[in-house]
Design an enzyme around this catalytic site. Structure first.
Site, PDB file in Angstrom:
ATOM      1  N   GLY A  34       0.873  -1.182   0.000  1.00  0.00           N
ATOM      2  CA  GLY A  34       0.000   0.000   0.000  1.00  0.00           C
ATOM      3  C   GLY A  34       0.901   1.219   0.000  1.00  0.00           C
ATOM      4  O   GLY A  34       1.710   1.399   0.918  1.00  0.00           O
ATOM      5  N   GLU A  36       0.681   4.441   0.547  1.00  0.00           N
ATOM      6  CA  GLU A  36       0.727   5.378   1.685  1.00  0.00           C
ATOM      7  C   GLU A  36       1.322   4.697   2.913  1.00  0.00           C
ATOM      8  O   GLU A  36       2.024   5.322   3.706  1.00  0.00           O
ATOM      9  CB  GLU A  36      -0.673   5.917   2.002  1.00  0.00           C
ATOM     10  CG  GLU A  36      -1.347   6.662   0.847  1.00  0.00           C
ATOM     11  CD  GLU A  36      -1.974   5.712  -0.178  1.00  0.00           C
ATOM     12  OE1 GLU A  36      -2.009   4.492   0.057  1.00  0.00           O
ATOM     13  OE2 GLU A  36      -2.431   6.216  -1.230  1.00  0.00           O
ATOM     14  N   ARG A 168      -2.293   4.258 -11.499  1.00  0.00           N
ATOM     15  CA  ARG A 168      -2.715   2.852 -11.554  1.00  0.00           C
ATOM     16  C   ARG A 168      -3.959   2.789 -12.433  1.00  0.00           C
ATOM     17  O   ARG A 168      -5.087   2.764 -11.939  1.00  0.00           O
ATOM     18  CB  ARG A 168      -3.052   2.322 -10.147  1.00  0.00           C
ATOM     19  CG  ARG A 168      -1.913   2.329  -9.152  1.00  0.00           C
ATOM     20  CD  ARG A 168      -0.848   1.273  -9.480  1.00  0.00           C
ATOM     21  NE  ARG A 168       0.210   1.273  -8.469  1.00  0.00           N
ATOM     22  CZ  ARG A 168       1.275   2.068  -8.484  1.00  0.00           C
ATOM     23  NH1 ARG A 168       1.457   2.941  -9.475  1.00  0.00           N
ATOM     24  NH2 ARG A 168       2.185   1.977  -7.531  1.00  0.00           N
ATOM     25  N   LYS A 226      10.721  12.264 -11.258  1.00  0.00           N
ATOM     26  CA  LYS A 226      11.664  11.146 -11.105  1.00  0.00           C
ATOM     27  C   LYS A 226      12.076  10.631 -12.481  1.00  0.00           C
ATOM     28  O   LYS A 226      11.223  10.389 -13.330  1.00  0.00           O
ATOM     29  CB  LYS A 226      11.002  10.045 -10.269  1.00  0.00           C
ATOM     30  CG  LYS A 226      10.745  10.464  -8.835  1.00  0.00           C
ATOM     31  CD  LYS A 226       9.744   9.584  -8.131  1.00  0.00           C
ATOM     32  CE  LYS A 226       8.320  10.002  -8.379  1.00  0.00           C
ATOM     33  NZ  LYS A 226       7.316   9.230  -7.641  1.00  0.00           N
ATOM     34  N   LEU A 227      13.376  10.492 -12.674  1.00  0.00           N
ATOM     35  CA  LEU A 227      13.899  10.112 -13.993  1.00  0.00           C
ATOM     36  C   LEU A 227      14.492   8.710 -13.990  1.00  0.00           C
ATOM     37  O   LEU A 227      15.322   8.374 -14.837  1.00  0.00           O
ATOM     38  CB  LEU A 227      14.973  11.121 -14.432  1.00  0.00           C
ATOM     39  CG  LEU A 227      14.559  12.608 -14.438  1.00  0.00           C
ATOM     40  CD1 LEU A 227      15.769  13.498 -14.704  1.00  0.00           C
ATOM     41  CD2 LEU A 227      13.472  12.864 -15.483  1.00  0.00           C
ATOM     42  N   GLY A 228      14.130   7.884 -13.023  1.00  0.00           N
ATOM     43  CA  GLY A 228      14.683   6.528 -12.935  1.00  0.00           C
ATOM     44  C   GLY A 228      16.159   6.582 -12.582  1.00  0.00           C
ATOM     45  O   GLY A 228      16.577   7.380 -11.731  1.00  0.00           O
ATOM     46  N   GLY A 258       9.031   4.656  -5.873  1.00  0.00           N
ATOM     47  CA  GLY A 258       8.485   6.017  -5.770  1.00  0.00           C
ATOM     48  C   GLY A 258       8.139   6.375  -4.334  1.00  0.00           C
ATOM     49  O   GLY A 258       8.301   7.526  -3.912  1.00  0.00           O
ATOM     50  N   ASP A 259       7.674   5.391  -3.587  1.00  0.00           N
ATOM     51  CA  ASP A 259       7.365   5.644  -2.174  1.00  0.00           C
ATOM     52  C   ASP A 259       8.656   5.950  -1.417  1.00  0.00           C
ATOM     53  O   ASP A 259       8.699   6.839  -0.563  1.00  0.00           O
ATOM     54  CB  ASP A 259       6.671   4.435  -1.547  1.00  0.00           C
ATOM     55  CG  ASP A 259       5.376   4.085  -2.274  1.00  0.00           C
ATOM     56  OD1 ASP A 259       4.764   4.998  -2.862  1.00  0.00           O
ATOM     57  OD2 ASP A 259       4.986   2.908  -2.260  1.00  0.00           O
ATOM     58  N   ASP A 295       7.577  -4.483  -0.874  1.00  0.00           N
ATOM     59  CA  ASP A 295       7.183  -3.128  -1.259  1.00  0.00           C
ATOM     60  C   ASP A 295       7.776  -2.076  -0.332  1.00  0.00           C
ATOM     61  O   ASP A 295       7.863  -0.902  -0.687  1.00  0.00           O
ATOM     62  CB  ASP A 295       5.652  -3.013  -1.255  1.00  0.00           C
ATOM     63  CG  ASP A 295       5.033  -3.801  -2.401  1.00  0.00           C
ATOM     64  OD1 ASP A 295       5.745  -4.629  -2.998  1.00  0.00           O
ATOM     65  OD2 ASP A 295       3.849  -3.582  -2.702  1.00  0.00           O
TER      66      ASP A 295
HETATM   67  O1  KDG Z   1       3.831   2.149  -4.587  1.00  0.00           O
HETATM   68  C1  KDG Z   1       3.794   0.794  -4.207  1.00  0.00           C
HETATM   69  C2  KDG Z   1       2.388   0.314  -4.244  1.00  0.00           C
HETATM   70  O2  KDG Z   1       1.974   0.320  -5.570  1.00  0.00           O
HETATM   71  C3  KDG Z   1       2.193  -1.082  -3.705  1.00  0.00           C
HETATM   72  O3  KDG Z   1       2.667  -1.233  -2.385  1.00  0.00           O
HETATM   73  C4  KDG Z   1       0.790  -1.563  -3.794  1.00  0.00           C
HETATM   74  O4  KDG Z   1      -0.516   0.287  -3.118  1.00  0.00           O
HETATM   75  C5  KDG Z   1      -0.267  -0.517  -3.958  1.00  0.00           C
HETATM   76  C6  KDG Z   1      -0.975  -0.441  -5.229  1.00  0.00           C
HETATM   77  O5  KDG Z   1      -2.124  -0.039  -5.179  1.00  0.00           O
HETATM   78  O6  KDG Z   1      -0.433  -0.747  -6.272  1.00  0.00           O
END
Ligand code: KDG
Length: 314
Positions: A34, A36, A168, A226-228, A258-259, A295
């Site tokens: 997740g 957040e 997403r 972010k450019l990787g 990214g997190d 993650d």
């Molecule tokens: O940024 C990482 C998240 O993508 C992962 O932990 C799962 O929250 C998530 C998702 O919805 O993809």
């Protein structure tokens, strides 16, 4: 140390232990996920305080999530448990390179029912930053409304809003709706943190400089793209620049990078560092995140982060 608020959906993730199509994998390892929540874990590992707002089901996944969160010294006080909805989960493939495949099992999850009544009492007094991602905005109209309200409250209380679009497409009803909502929130945010391909998709523009101009003109206060492996480009009122990325020994899993970047950038800015230093820390924690499978398992404690960063920033 600073105090952060973030709100979103905690998930259980099942990580494939062998390469191949998800349908063929028979061995998975359970973990916590997740976006957040990953950020909350990262900030807490660095010694910051985080209020994590969410809902889980009255089920084994919900119990596992709450127990694990408590183990990270994050308060579970603002996580409601509800009998009427279940906790979401997802499965993730193992890949030799590139991004893994994922499959979500989260529709109508407990967290997707977050609504105004759940957050109206929340106070931003004593809070230093509010973290938002595009994942929670996609979950339902009710959580979107709640996030919009909190973003406005944060602004009234002069609390900076950090927004990671975390695109997403699977979670949105359409590409148009995704772009419309994400850009609306981006224009309201103090720090917008897209990846370059996300930003290109959101604007139709190509270069980081053009994209940054687009957002600054529309009201975004600061942007970091972010450019990787190449690092990250920033644009603020004071100026622009590119900060190089860190050398990564082996990319194990890109999910959560990214997190990690958000953890590094936010913690550093809130500790009083400059934008250049903060972007550098973002790059460092992003690099550490991709070198591990979970993650959030690569998110470092302070000492590990400092050791990794020694002699790496320019
Ligand atoms: O940024 C990482 C998240 O993508 C992962 O932990 C799962 O929250 C998530 C998702 O919805 O993809």
């Amino acid at each position: 140390m600073a105090k952060f608020i973030t709100m979103g959906e905690p998930l259980v993730v099942f990580i494939a232990k062998e390469e191949g199509y998800l349908k063929d994998v028979s061995l998975f390892e359970k973990g916590l996920a997740g976006a957040e929540l990953n950020v909350a874990i990262g900030l807490s590992r660095l010694g910051h305080q985080v209020d994590y707002i969410s809902k889980v089901g009255a089920d084994p996944f919900g119990e596992y999530i709450k127990e694990s969160i408590a183990g990270y010294q994050i308060s579970t006080e603002k996580i409601q448990t509800m009998g009427s909805h279940q906790t979401g989960f997802y499965i993730k493939s193992k890949v030799a390179s590139g991004d893994p495949d994922i499959a979500y099992y989260r529709k109508n999850s407990a967290a997707s029912t977050i609504q105004m009544e759940d957050i109206m009492h929340l106070s931003f007094r004593g809070v230093d930053a509010f973290h938002v991602t595009g994942i929670s905005l996609a979950l339902s109209e009710s959580i979107l409304k709640a996030e919009r309200y909190l973003i406005k409250e944060a602004a009234i209380n002069e609390v900076p809003v950090f927004f990671d679009p975390n695109l997403r497409p699977q979670l949105w009803e359409s590409e148009e709706r995704m772009k419309e909502v994400i850009n609306e929130i981006a224009y309201m945010s103090d720090y917008f943190l897209p990846g370059i391909s996300e930003a290109q998709r959101l604007t139709g523009l190509k270069s980081a400089a053009e994209i940054a101009q687009h957002y600054l003109i529309h009201g975004t206060r600061n942007i970091v793209i972010k450019l990787g492996a190449a690092g990250a480009y920033f644009a603020t009122k004071e100026g622009t620049g590119t900060i190089k990325g860190f050398l990564v020994r082996e990319v194990v899993d890109t999910v959560g990078a990214g997190d990690g970047f958000a953890v590094g950038l936010m913690s550093s800015l809130l500790e009083g560092y400059t934008i250049e230093e903060a972007v550098c820390r973002g790059n460092a924690i992003g690099a550490l995140a991709v070198m591990s499978e979970g993650d959030n398992s690569g998110l470092p404690a302070r000492e590990e982060m400092e050791t990794f960063m020694t002699n790496h920033c320019e």
